[in-house]
Every structure is written in structure tokens, then in C-alpha cells.
Motif scaffolding. Sequence first.
Motif, PDB file in Angstrom:
ATOM      1  N   LYS A 285       0.816  -1.211   0.000  1.00  0.00           N
ATOM      2  CA  LYS A 285       0.000   0.000   0.000  1.00  0.00           C
ATOM      3  C   LYS A 285       0.850   1.262   0.000  1.00  0.00           C
ATOM      4  CE  LYS A 285      -3.669   2.298   2.616  1.00  0.00           C
ATOM      5  NZ  LYS A 285      -4.566   2.221   3.792  1.00  0.00           N
ATOM      6  N   ASP A 286       1.885   1.262   0.808  1.00  0.00           N
ATOM      7  CA  ASP A 286       2.762   2.435   0.905  1.00  0.00           C
ATOM      8  C   ASP A 286       3.865   2.336  -0.132  1.00  0.00           C
ATOM      9  OD1 ASP A 286       1.272   3.362   3.075  1.00  0.00           O
ATOM     10  OD2 ASP A 286       2.495   2.182   4.488  1.00  0.00           O
ATOM     11  N   PRO A 287       4.044   3.362  -0.957  1.00  0.00           N
ATOM     12  CA  PRO A 287       5.107   3.313  -1.971  1.00  0.00           C
ATOM     13  C   PRO A 287       6.482   3.430  -1.326  1.00  0.00           C
ATOM     14  CG  PRO A 287       4.048   5.454  -1.964  1.00  0.00           C
ATOM     15  CD  PRO A 287       3.258   4.600  -1.014  1.00  0.00           C
ATOM     16  N   THR A 288       7.459   2.840  -2.008  1.00  0.00           N
ATOM     17  CA  THR A 288       8.859   2.962  -1.605  1.00  0.00           C
ATOM     18  C   THR A 288       9.577   3.818  -2.629  1.00  0.00           C
ATOM     19  OG1 THR A 288       9.583   1.002  -2.826  1.00  0.00           O
ATOM     20  CG2 THR A 288       8.715   0.657  -0.602  1.00  0.00           C
ATOM     21  N   ASP A 289      10.878   3.964  -2.459  1.00  0.00           N
ATOM     22  CA  ASP A 289      11.637   4.764  -3.432  1.00  0.00           C
ATOM     23  C   ASP A 289      12.018   3.957  -4.666  1.00  0.00           C
ATOM     24  OD1 ASP A 289      13.283   3.113  -2.097  1.00  0.00           O
ATOM     25  OD2 ASP A 289      14.806   4.595  -1.571  1.00  0.00           O
ATOM     26  N   HIS A 290      11.661   2.635  -4.685  1.00  0.00           N
ATOM     27  CA  HIS A 290      12.018   1.803  -5.840  1.00  0.00           C
ATOM     28  C   HIS A 290      10.810   1.198  -6.547  1.00  0.00           C
ATOM     29  CE1 HIS A 290      16.236   2.058  -4.714  1.00  0.00           C
ATOM     30  NE2 HIS A 290      16.539   1.406  -5.821  1.00  0.00           N
ATOM     31  N   TYR A 291       9.737   0.942  -5.844  1.00  0.00           N
ATOM     32  CA  TYR A 291       8.585   0.298  -6.489  1.00  0.00           C
ATOM     33  C   TYR A 291       7.313   0.594  -5.710  1.00  0.00           C
ATOM     34  CZ  TYR A 291       9.599  -3.116  -2.817  1.00  0.00           C
ATOM     35  OH  TYR A 291       9.845  -3.704  -1.613  1.00  0.00           O
ATOM     36  N   HIS A 292       6.186   0.414  -6.413  1.00  0.00           N
ATOM     37  CA  HIS A 292       4.864   0.560  -5.808  1.00  0.00           C
ATOM     38  C   HIS A 292       3.863  -0.123  -6.752  1.00  0.00           C
ATOM     39  CE1 HIS A 292       1.090   2.968  -4.753  1.00  0.00           C
ATOM     40  NE2 HIS A 292       1.340   2.175  -3.715  1.00  0.00           N
TER      41      HIS A 292
ATOM     42  N   ILE B  50      11.588   6.357 -14.450  1.00  0.00           N
ATOM     43  CA  ILE B  50      10.486   5.832 -13.638  1.00  0.00           C
ATOM     44  C   ILE B  50       9.463   5.261 -14.612  1.00  0.00           C
ATOM     45  CG2 ILE B  50       8.712   6.368 -11.934  1.00  0.00           C
ATOM     46  CD1 ILE B  50      10.399   8.712 -11.013  1.00  0.00           C
ATOM     47  N   TYR B  51       9.202   3.962 -14.490  1.00  0.00           N
ATOM     48  CA  TYR B  51       8.429   3.238 -15.499  1.00  0.00           C
ATOM     49  C   TYR B  51       7.148   2.686 -14.880  1.00  0.00           C
ATOM     50  CZ  TYR B  51      13.089   3.520 -17.505  1.00  0.00           C
ATOM     51  OH  TYR B  51      14.298   3.983 -17.951  1.00  0.00           O
ATOM     52  N   HIS B  52       6.093   2.772 -15.665  1.00  0.00           N
ATOM     53  CA  HIS B  52       4.760   2.371 -15.215  1.00  0.00           C
ATOM     54  C   HIS B  52       4.270   1.213 -16.084  1.00  0.00           C
ATOM     55  CE1 HIS B  52       1.126   3.157 -12.891  1.00  0.00           C
ATOM     56  NE2 HIS B  52       0.404   3.038 -13.990  1.00  0.00           N
TER      57      HIS B  52
ATOM     58  N   CYS C  23      -5.197   4.801 -14.436  1.00  0.00           N
ATOM     59  CA  CYS C  23      -5.252   4.930 -12.968  1.00  0.00           C
ATOM     60  C   CYS C  23      -4.944   6.342 -12.490  1.00  0.00           C
ATOM     61  CB  CYS C  23      -4.298   3.942 -12.320  1.00  0.00           C
ATOM     62  SG  CYS C  23      -2.554   4.230 -12.701  1.00  0.00           S
ATOM     63  N   GLY C  24      -4.472   7.210 -13.395  1.00  0.00           N
ATOM     64  CA  GLY C  24      -4.185   8.590 -13.020  1.00  0.00           C
ATOM     65  C   GLY C  24      -2.902   8.790 -12.253  1.00  0.00           C
ATOM     66  N   THR C  25      -2.007   7.804 -12.253  1.00  0.00           N
ATOM     67  CA  THR C  25      -0.756   7.925 -11.503  1.00  0.00           C
ATOM     68  C   THR C  25       0.249   8.770 -12.276  1.00  0.00           C
ATOM     69  OG1 THR C  25      -1.116   5.751 -10.506  1.00  0.00           O
ATOM     70  CG2 THR C  25       1.116   6.656 -10.411  1.00  0.00           C
ATOM     71  N   SER C  26       0.869   9.729 -11.582  1.00  0.00           N
ATOM     72  CA  SER C  26       1.908  10.556 -12.171  1.00  0.00           C
ATOM     73  C   SER C  26       3.260  10.068 -11.691  1.00  0.00           C
ATOM     74  CB  SER C  26       1.713  12.026 -11.785  1.00  0.00           C
ATOM     75  OG  SER C  26       2.800  12.809 -12.258  1.00  0.00           O
ATOM     76  N   MET C  27       4.222   9.956 -12.621  1.00  0.00           N
ATOM     77  CA  MET C  27       5.535   9.425 -12.260  1.00  0.00           C
ATOM     78  C   MET C  27       6.313  10.358 -11.333  1.00  0.00           C
ATOM     79  SD  MET C  27       5.444   6.536 -13.760  1.00  0.00           S
ATOM     80  CE  MET C  27       3.682   6.584 -13.430  1.00  0.00           C
TER      81      MET C  27
ATOM     82  N   ASP D 127     -11.888  -1.392  -9.271  1.00  0.00           N
ATOM     83  CA  ASP D 127     -12.981  -2.256  -9.733  1.00  0.00           C
ATOM     84  C   ASP D 127     -12.516  -3.617 -10.229  1.00  0.00           C
ATOM     85  OD1 ASP D 127     -11.605  -1.197 -11.834  1.00  0.00           O
ATOM     86  OD2 ASP D 127     -13.357  -0.808 -13.086  1.00  0.00           O
ATOM     87  N   ASN D 128     -11.220  -3.914 -10.118  1.00  0.00           N
ATOM     88  CA  ASN D 128     -10.713  -5.193 -10.627  1.00  0.00           C
ATOM     89  C   ASN D 128      -9.505  -5.603  -9.791  1.00  0.00           C
ATOM     90  OD1 ASN D 128     -10.025  -7.461 -12.040  1.00  0.00           O
ATOM     91  ND2 ASN D 128      -9.639  -6.426 -13.981  1.00  0.00           N
ATOM     92  N   LEU D 129      -9.689  -6.597  -8.945  1.00  0.00           N
ATOM     93  CA  LEU D 129      -8.608  -7.046  -8.076  1.00  0.00           C
ATOM     94  C   LEU D 129      -7.538  -7.821  -8.839  1.00  0.00           C
ATOM     95  CD1 LEU D 129      -7.689  -7.134  -5.094  1.00  0.00           C
ATOM     96  CD2 LEU D 129      -8.934  -9.301  -4.870  1.00  0.00           C
ATOM     97  N   PHE D 130      -7.854  -8.292 -10.048  1.00  0.00           N
ATOM     98  CA  PHE D 130      -6.904  -9.093 -10.822  1.00  0.00           C
ATOM     99  C   PHE D 130      -6.031  -8.258 -11.754  1.00  0.00           C
ATOM    100  CE2 PHE D 130     -10.166 -12.110  -9.625  1.00  0.00           C
ATOM    101  CZ  PHE D 130      -9.421 -13.212  -9.227  1.00  0.00           C
ATOM    102  N   GLU D 131      -6.238  -6.944 -11.789  1.00  0.00           N
ATOM    103  CA  GLU D 131      -5.378  -6.069 -12.586  1.00  0.00           C
ATOM    104  C   GLU D 131      -4.732  -5.035 -11.671  1.00  0.00           C
ATOM    105  OE1 GLU D 131      -5.385  -3.052 -16.439  1.00  0.00           O
ATOM    106  OE2 GLU D 131      -7.059  -4.439 -16.116  1.00  0.00           O
ATOM    107  N   TRP D 132      -3.410  -5.077 -11.668  1.00  0.00           N
ATOM    108  CA  TRP D 132      -2.632  -4.174 -10.837  1.00  0.00           C
ATOM    109  C   TRP D 132      -1.869  -3.196 -11.731  1.00  0.00           C
ATOM    110  CZ3 TRP D 132      -0.754  -5.399  -5.445  1.00  0.00           C
ATOM    111  CH2 TRP D 132      -1.610  -6.310  -4.803  1.00  0.00           C
ATOM    112  N   HIS D 133      -1.656  -1.987 -11.229  1.00  0.00           N
ATOM    113  CA  HIS D 133      -0.775  -1.016 -11.880  1.00  0.00           C
ATOM    114  C   HIS D 133       0.437  -0.804 -10.977  1.00  0.00           C
ATOM    115  CE1 HIS D 133      -3.139   0.992 -15.303  1.00  0.00           C
ATOM    116  NE2 HIS D 133      -3.691  -0.184 -15.038  1.00  0.00           N
ATOM    117  N   PHE D 134       1.608  -0.819 -11.578  1.00  0.00           N
ATOM    118  CA  PHE D 134       2.841  -0.727 -10.799  1.00  0.00           C
ATOM    119  C   PHE D 134       3.722   0.381 -11.357  1.00  0.00           C
ATOM    120  CE2 PHE D 134       3.952  -3.463 -14.336  1.00  0.00           C
ATOM    121  CZ  PHE D 134       5.233  -3.055 -14.674  1.00  0.00           C
ATOM    122  N   THR D 135       4.634   0.804 -10.517  1.00  0.00           N
ATOM    123  CA  THR D 135       5.640   1.795 -10.898  1.00  0.00           C
ATOM    124  C   THR D 135       6.971   1.343 -10.321  1.00  0.00           C
ATOM    125  OG1 THR D 135       3.979   3.552 -10.801  1.00  0.00           O
ATOM    126  CG2 THR D 135       6.282   4.220 -10.862  1.00  0.00           C
ATOM    127  N   VAL D 136       8.000   1.315 -11.155  1.00  0.00           N
ATOM    128  CA  VAL D 136       9.336   0.911 -10.710  1.00  0.00           C
ATOM    129  C   VAL D 136      10.345   1.959 -11.158  1.00  0.00           C
ATOM    130  CG1 VAL D 136       8.833  -1.562 -10.708  1.00  0.00           C
ATOM    131  CG2 VAL D 136       9.670  -0.484 -12.795  1.00  0.00           C
TER     132      VAL D 136
END
Length: 305
Positions: A8-15, A42-44, A137-141, A21-30
Motif C-alpha cells: 500500500k505504501d510506496p517505496t523509493d524503488h517500487y509501488h 520511472i516506469y509504469h 489509474c491517473g498515476t503521475s511518475m 474495480d478489478n482485483l486481478f489487474e494491478w498497476h505498478f511503478t518501478v
Amino acid sequence: MKEAAELKDPTDHYHAQPLEDNLFEWHFTVRGPPDSDFDGGIYHGRIVLPPEYPMKPPSIILLTANGRFEVGKKICLSISGHHPETWQPSWSIRTALLAIIGFMPTKGEGAIGSLDYTPEERRALAKKSQDFCCEMCGTSMKTALLPLTSGSVSSQADKEAKELARQISFKAEVNSSRRSDAGPSNTSGLSHSAASREPQQDGAARAFPDPASATSEAQSSSAAAGQEHSPAVSSTSTSMSPRQRRAQQQSQRRAPASANFNRAQQPRANTNHTGSTVLIVLLTFALAALIFRRICLANEYVFEL
């Protein structure tokens, strides 16, 4: 849900977090690994979990241009859905994130979804990736990860990512070498089974020889058996009654007679076959003569009219 709570809490390397609405699809940032062409990037991307997760691996899709993986395509990694044979149910979403970071500096080598851009192009894409914003998801890098620090957590994450990538690559190489070794062993097993069939065929030929040779062998074996048992018969004949002697002599006479009868059956069968062939030919000629005669009578009747 447990993994979502852990990440839940982002780190400095990944999140990473699942969609609302969909537990089987995740969005990540590394974050790109340091001391590489992806340093500062920073890649999404997306992680799609199968219904059988964690028994089956997830599919990984990058959404940010990076020069190592294609955008919008399921990439081929030893930890992705392209290689279910190397997946371990003990792995998690965090394992997949560390594997992505660890695999980014490696060579693509023509794998599905892999790219081999030049170092200059990858550095340029790394700088450009900081301005990316996900439309889904509206996430900004710029705010997706914590600021990079030189603490022990960051260095530990880098080491863990490299070690995980090395272990997964080694595991994939071991599995591929086992599959390549299984091919020749199977072929050798097939050749061995084929070679083992040849003696079996020879044994079958010995077990079922030509009928003529079988008859001659049977006769010779019966004669040899008669010679072997004749002393025993003569030795025991003194202790036998006259009625037993007559029964034994009759049984000895019947055995050659049955053998002669079997030998006589073969020419008789050939004679019967020849006779049936001659009979068929004669009947054919007789039928042709009747047809010819009928045609002649019909012609004479036409001429008289």
C-alpha cells in the motif's frame, strides 16, 4: 488483498496497487536500476493476474517507453505468463516488481516483448519517463515513488533485485538445458526400443518358422524323443502286464499315423484348391456357350421374320 495491504505504501524503488474495480489487474511503478542505462527513469505498467494466481504466473505489460520492453505487449520473462514452468507459487507481486528491475539491464536476445535500444536512446527515454502520467489509474511518475535516498533500504532493494534476476535466469537456463537433454535421451530410448524389437522379431521368426521346416523339425524331434525314451520303455516293459504292453504299442502306432495324416492333408488341400479352380473355369465356359447359343437363336428368329 494481503499483498495489496503490504504494498500500500510506496517505496523509493517500487509501488503497486490493484484497480478499484478489478482485483486481478494491478498497476505498478518501478524505478530504473542505478548504474545502468535506465538510471533516473520511472516506469509504469500493468500486472494481470490469472484466476489461478498464485498457482499460475501473472502477465506483465509496460506502459512507459523504456527501450528494453515493448509498450502495451506482454513481455517474456521467467517470472511472467510466458514461462509457467519456472513460476513458483511462493513468489508474489513484490517478487515480480523486483524481477522487472533486475531484468532491465539484461539483454533482450530476441525474447517476446523485448527491445535492444542503444544506451543513448535508453537514457533519453529514462529522462522522458518522468513526465509520464497513466490515463487508466491517473498515476503521475513525479509523485508515484518516494524520493531516492542513499539509505540502506534502497541499496538492499537493488541487491535483492539483482540477486532475484540472477536466480530466475539461472533457473530458466537449468530448465531449458533439462528440456534439451530430454530430447536426445528420448531419441536414444526410442532407438534402444527399436533395437530391442529386432531380437524380438528374430525370436518370433524362430518361434514360428516355415511350415515345412517345422514339420521336419517335429519329425526329427519326435524320432529323437523316441530314441531317448526307448531304453526306458524296454526297461519298464518287463514289469508291465500284457494288457499294458498292448495299449502302449497301440499308442505308439497312432502317433506316426497322425503325423502321416497331417502330411497327407497338405497335398489334399492343394488338390482341392486346384479342382475348384478347374470347376470354376468349366462353369464359365458353359455359361459363355449358353449365352452365345441364345444370341444365335435370336438372330435366326429375326432372319425368319
